[in-house]
Write a protein that holds these residues in place. Structure first.
Motif, PDB file in Angstrom:
ATOM      1  N   ARG A  20       0.809  -1.213   0.000  1.00  0.00           N
ATOM      2  CA  ARG A  20       0.000   0.000   0.000  1.00  0.00           C
ATOM      3  C   ARG A  20       0.846   1.268   0.000  1.00  0.00           C
ATOM      4  N   ASN A  21       1.928   1.267   0.763  1.00  0.00           N
ATOM      5  CA  ASN A  21       2.714   2.490   0.942  1.00  0.00           C
ATOM      6  C   ASN A  21       3.951   2.553   0.043  1.00  0.00           C
ATOM      7  N   ALA A  22       3.957   1.784  -1.027  1.00  0.00           N
ATOM      8  CA  ALA A  22       5.136   1.759  -1.894  1.00  0.00           C
ATOM      9  C   ALA A  22       5.437   3.139  -2.472  1.00  0.00           C
ATOM     10  N   GLY A  37      12.454  -0.085 -16.995  1.00  0.00           N
ATOM     11  CA  GLY A  37      12.692   1.321 -16.738  1.00  0.00           C
ATOM     12  C   GLY A  37      11.708   1.820 -15.699  1.00  0.00           C
ATOM     13  N   TYR A  38      11.504   3.114 -15.663  1.00  0.00           N
ATOM     14  CA  TYR A  38      10.633   3.692 -14.647  1.00  0.00           C
ATOM     15  C   TYR A  38       9.146   3.399 -14.865  1.00  0.00           C
ATOM     16  N   GLN A  39       8.757   2.957 -16.066  1.00  0.00           N
ATOM     17  CA  GLN A  39       7.337   2.743 -16.334  1.00  0.00           C
ATOM     18  C   GLN A  39       6.784   1.537 -15.578  1.00  0.00           C
ATOM     19  N   GLY A  40       7.655   0.635 -15.141  1.00  0.00           N
ATOM     20  CA  GLY A  40       7.201  -0.545 -14.427  1.00  0.00           C
ATOM     21  C   GLY A  40       6.576  -1.575 -15.343  1.00  0.00           C
ATOM     22  N   PRO A  41       6.171  -2.711 -14.792  1.00  0.00           N
ATOM     23  CA  PRO A  41       5.556  -3.768 -15.601  1.00  0.00           C
ATOM     24  C   PRO A  41       4.221  -3.303 -16.185  1.00  0.00           C
ATOM     25  N   PRO A  42       3.672  -4.026 -17.155  1.00  0.00           N
ATOM     26  CA  PRO A  42       2.364  -3.669 -17.711  1.00  0.00           C
ATOM     27  C   PRO A  42       1.304  -3.572 -16.609  1.00  0.00           C
ATOM     28  N   GLY A  43       0.515  -2.507 -16.661  1.00  0.00           N
ATOM     29  CA  GLY A  43      -0.533  -2.303 -15.663  1.00  0.00           C
ATOM     30  C   GLY A  43      -0.042  -1.766 -14.342  1.00  0.00           C
ATOM     31  N   PHE A  44       1.228  -1.384 -14.275  1.00  0.00           N
ATOM     32  CA  PHE A  44       1.841  -0.999 -13.009  1.00  0.00           C
ATOM     33  C   PHE A  44       1.140   0.195 -12.352  1.00  0.00           C
ATOM     34  N   ASN A  45       0.916   1.261 -13.112  1.00  0.00           N
ATOM     35  CA  ASN A  45       0.352   2.473 -12.521  1.00  0.00           C
ATOM     36  C   ASN A  45      -1.036   2.242 -11.933  1.00  0.00           C
ATOM     37  N   ALA A  46      -1.875   1.523 -12.665  1.00  0.00           N
ATOM     38  CA  ALA A  46      -3.227   1.252 -12.177  1.00  0.00           C
ATOM     39  C   ALA A  46      -3.192   0.354 -10.944  1.00  0.00           C
ATOM     40  N   ASP A  47      -2.320  -0.666 -10.967  1.00  0.00           N
ATOM     41  CA  ASP A  47      -2.216  -1.578  -9.828  1.00  0.00           C
ATOM     42  C   ASP A  47      -1.663  -0.855  -8.599  1.00  0.00           C
ATOM     43  N   ALA A  49      -1.895   2.401  -7.943  1.00  0.00           N
ATOM     44  CA  ALA A  49      -2.921   3.315  -7.451  1.00  0.00           C
ATOM     45  C   ALA A  49      -3.971   2.562  -6.651  1.00  0.00           C
ATOM     46  N   ALA A  50      -4.356   1.384  -7.111  1.00  0.00           N
ATOM     47  CA  ALA A  50      -5.336   0.575  -6.385  1.00  0.00           C
ATOM     48  C   ALA A  50      -4.771   0.122  -5.041  1.00  0.00           C
ATOM     49  N   SER A  52      -2.684   1.711  -3.174  1.00  0.00           N
ATOM     50  CA  SER A  52      -2.702   2.836  -2.238  1.00  0.00           C
ATOM     51  C   SER A  52      -4.090   3.059  -1.654  1.00  0.00           C
ATOM     52  N   ARG A  53      -5.118   2.499  -2.317  1.00  0.00           N
ATOM     53  CA  ARG A  53      -6.499   2.611  -1.824  1.00  0.00           C
ATOM     54  C   ARG A  53      -6.991   1.270  -1.285  1.00  0.00           C
ATOM     55  N   ASN A  54      -6.068   0.419  -0.860  1.00  0.00           N
ATOM     56  CA  ASN A  54      -6.426  -0.893  -0.303  1.00  0.00           C
ATOM     57  C   ASN A  54      -7.222  -1.745  -1.293  1.00  0.00           C
ATOM     58  N   GLY A  55      -6.877  -1.646  -2.560  1.00  0.00           N
ATOM     59  CA  GLY A  55      -7.525  -2.483  -3.559  1.00  0.00           C
ATOM     60  C   GLY A  55      -8.720  -1.842  -4.228  1.00  0.00           C
ATOM     61  N   ARG A  56      -9.169  -0.701  -3.713  1.00  0.00           N
ATOM     62  CA  ARG A  56     -10.314  -0.026  -4.338  1.00  0.00           C
ATOM     63  C   ARG A  56      -9.888   0.616  -5.655  1.00  0.00           C
ATOM     64  N   ARG A  57     -10.751   0.548  -6.617  1.00  0.00           N
ATOM     65  CA  ARG A  57     -10.504   1.175  -7.917  1.00  0.00           C
ATOM     66  C   ARG A  57     -11.611   2.182  -8.201  1.00  0.00           C
ATOM     67  N   GLY A  58     -11.243   3.269  -8.825  1.00  0.00           N
ATOM     68  CA  GLY A  58     -12.212   4.306  -9.127  1.00  0.00           C
ATOM     69  C   GLY A  58     -13.218   3.856 -10.168  1.00  0.00           C
ATOM     70  N   PHE A  59     -14.356   4.540 -10.207  1.00  0.00           N
ATOM     71  CA  PHE A  59     -15.356   4.226 -11.207  1.00  0.00           C
ATOM     72  C   PHE A  59     -15.721   5.499 -11.962  1.00  0.00           C
ATOM     73  N   ILE A  60     -16.232   5.319 -13.157  1.00  0.00           N
ATOM     74  CA  ILE A  60     -16.639   6.434 -14.003  1.00  0.00           C
ATOM     75  C   ILE A  60     -18.141   6.340 -14.236  1.00  0.00           C
ATOM     76  N   VAL A  61     -18.833   7.427 -13.923  1.00  0.00           N
ATOM     77  CA  VAL A  61     -20.273   7.458 -14.143  1.00  0.00           C
ATOM     78  C   VAL A  61     -20.534   7.817 -15.606  1.00  0.00           C
ATOM     79  N   PRO A  62     -21.229   6.948 -16.359  1.00  0.00           N
ATOM     80  CA  PRO A  62     -21.533   7.269 -17.759  1.00  0.00           C
ATOM     81  C   PRO A  62     -22.306   8.586 -17.853  1.00  0.00           C
ATOM     82  N   PRO A  63     -22.033   9.390 -18.861  1.00  0.00           N
ATOM     83  CA  PRO A  63     -22.688  10.698 -18.986  1.00  0.00           C
ATOM     84  C   PRO A  63     -24.211  10.641 -18.931  1.00  0.00           C
ATOM     85  N   ASP A  64     -24.813   9.614 -19.528  1.00  0.00           N
ATOM     86  CA  ASP A  64     -26.275   9.548 -19.549  1.00  0.00           C
ATOM     87  C   ASP A  64     -26.856   9.218 -18.179  1.00  0.00           C
TER      88      ASP A  64
END
Length: 244
Positions: A20-22, A37-47, A49-50, A52-64
Motif C-alpha cells: 500500500r505504501n510503496a 525502466g521507470y514505467q514498471g511492468p504492464p498495468g503498473f500504474n493502475a495496480d 494506485a489501487a 494505495s487505496r487498499n484495492g479499491r478502484r475508481g469508477f466512471i459514471v456514464p454521462p447519460d
C-alpha cells in the motif's frame, strides 16, 4: 440506478498486487527498473494506485447516468429522483447512525471519512520538510553523481522528460540505455542510503505527533468508518464465493 433503467458499472475489488505504501515511501524494487525502466511492468500504474487505496478502484459514471447520479434532474421518465441524486441517497443510508466528525475546522471541504488519509498526508509533508530528509536527499544525490548522473531527488530522476512524458501519458515504450542506466543506478543509490527506511521512520514519527495532537478526531473517524462499513454490509449481499 436500476429504477431508472440503468446498469451501473462498479469495478470489482481485488487483493492489492503491491504494498500500500510503496509510493509513499519511494520504494522502487517493485518497478523492475532493470527490465522496464521507470514505467514498471504492464498495468503498473493502475495496480499501484489501487494498492494505495487498499484495492479499491475508481469508477466512471456514464454521462447519460450522471443526472440521476448527482440529482441535477427532479425526475426521469416519470420516476422521481431524490434530492442530491442516487449518490446522496446512498450516503444517507451509509451514514445512518454515524457520529458527526469535523476533521479540520478551518477546511470544511475535508470529508470525514477521509480523515485518516488527511492526517497521513500532513505527516508525510512534514517528514519531507524535515532537515533529516533533506540530508537524505543529499546523500542520494551524491551517490548518483559518483556515477555521472546529476539529479537532486529520486522524483527528478524519474521525472526526467526524456522518459517521463511517455510514462505520464500511459504509453508503453521500450526503455533506452539512458533510462535503464539512470533507473538501475537510482535503485542502487536508494538502497545504499536506505532511502525508504529513513523516510518511513520520519513519517512514523510525524504520524505519532498527529495522533497525539488530534487523537479525539481520529477516534471519531474510526467510529464513523465502523458504522459506515456496518451499514454498507447490510445493503449488499454476501460475496458469491461465501460458504454458508
Amino acid at each position: 440506478m436500476k429504477r431508472y433503467g440503468f446498469t451501473f458499472p462498479v469495478p470489482s475489488a481485488h487483493v492489492p498486487k503491491y504494498p500500500r505504501n510503496a509510493t509513499l515511501l519511494s520504494w522502487i524494487p517493485i518497478q523492475e527498473v532493470g527490465r522496464y525502466g521507470y514505467q514498471g511492468p504492464p498495468g503498473f500504474n493502475a495496480d499501484l494506485a489501487a494498492a494505495s487505496r487498499n484495492g479499491r478502484r475508481g469508477f466512471i459514471v456514464p454521462p447519460d447516468q450522471m443526472p440521476v447520479f448527482e440529482g441535477s434532474v427532479k425526475s426521469l421518465n416519470g420516476v422521481p429522483v431524490p434530492p442530491g441524486g442516487c449518490y446522496a441517497a446512498l450516503k444517507q443510508k451509509i451514514n445512518l447512525g454515524a457520529p458527526r466528525v469535523r476533521v479540520d475546522p478551518e477546511d470544511p471541504s475535508v470529508q470525514p471519512e477521509q480523515g485518516i488519509e488527511y492526517f497521513q498526508i500532513r505527516a508525510n509533508f512534514q517528514a519531507r520538510s524535515d532537515r533529516r530528509f533533506r540530508a537524505l536527499l543529499g546523500k542520494w544525490s551524491a551517490c548518483m553523481a559518483r556515477s555521472g548522473l546529476n539529479y537532486d531527488s529520486p522524483d527528478s530522476a524519474e521525472g526526467d522528460p526524456r522518459w517521463a512524458d511517455a510514462n505520464e501519458n500511459g504509453e508503453r515504450h521500450k526503455p533506452g540505455a539512458a533510462e535503464l542506466t539512470t533507473a538501475t543506478t537510482d535503485e542502487r543509490c536508494r538502497a545504499e542510503v536506505n532511502f525508504s527506511g529513513v523516510l518511513q521512520a520520519l513519517i512514523s514519527a510525524y504520524e505519532l505527533r498527529q495522533i497525539k495532537a488530534h487523537g479525539e478526531v481520529i477516534r471519531g473517524v474510526q467510529k464513523l468508518l465502523r458504522v459506515q462499513v456496518g451499514n454498507a454490509a447490510s445493503l449488499t449481499g454476501p460475496p458469491a464465493d461465501t460458504v454458508p
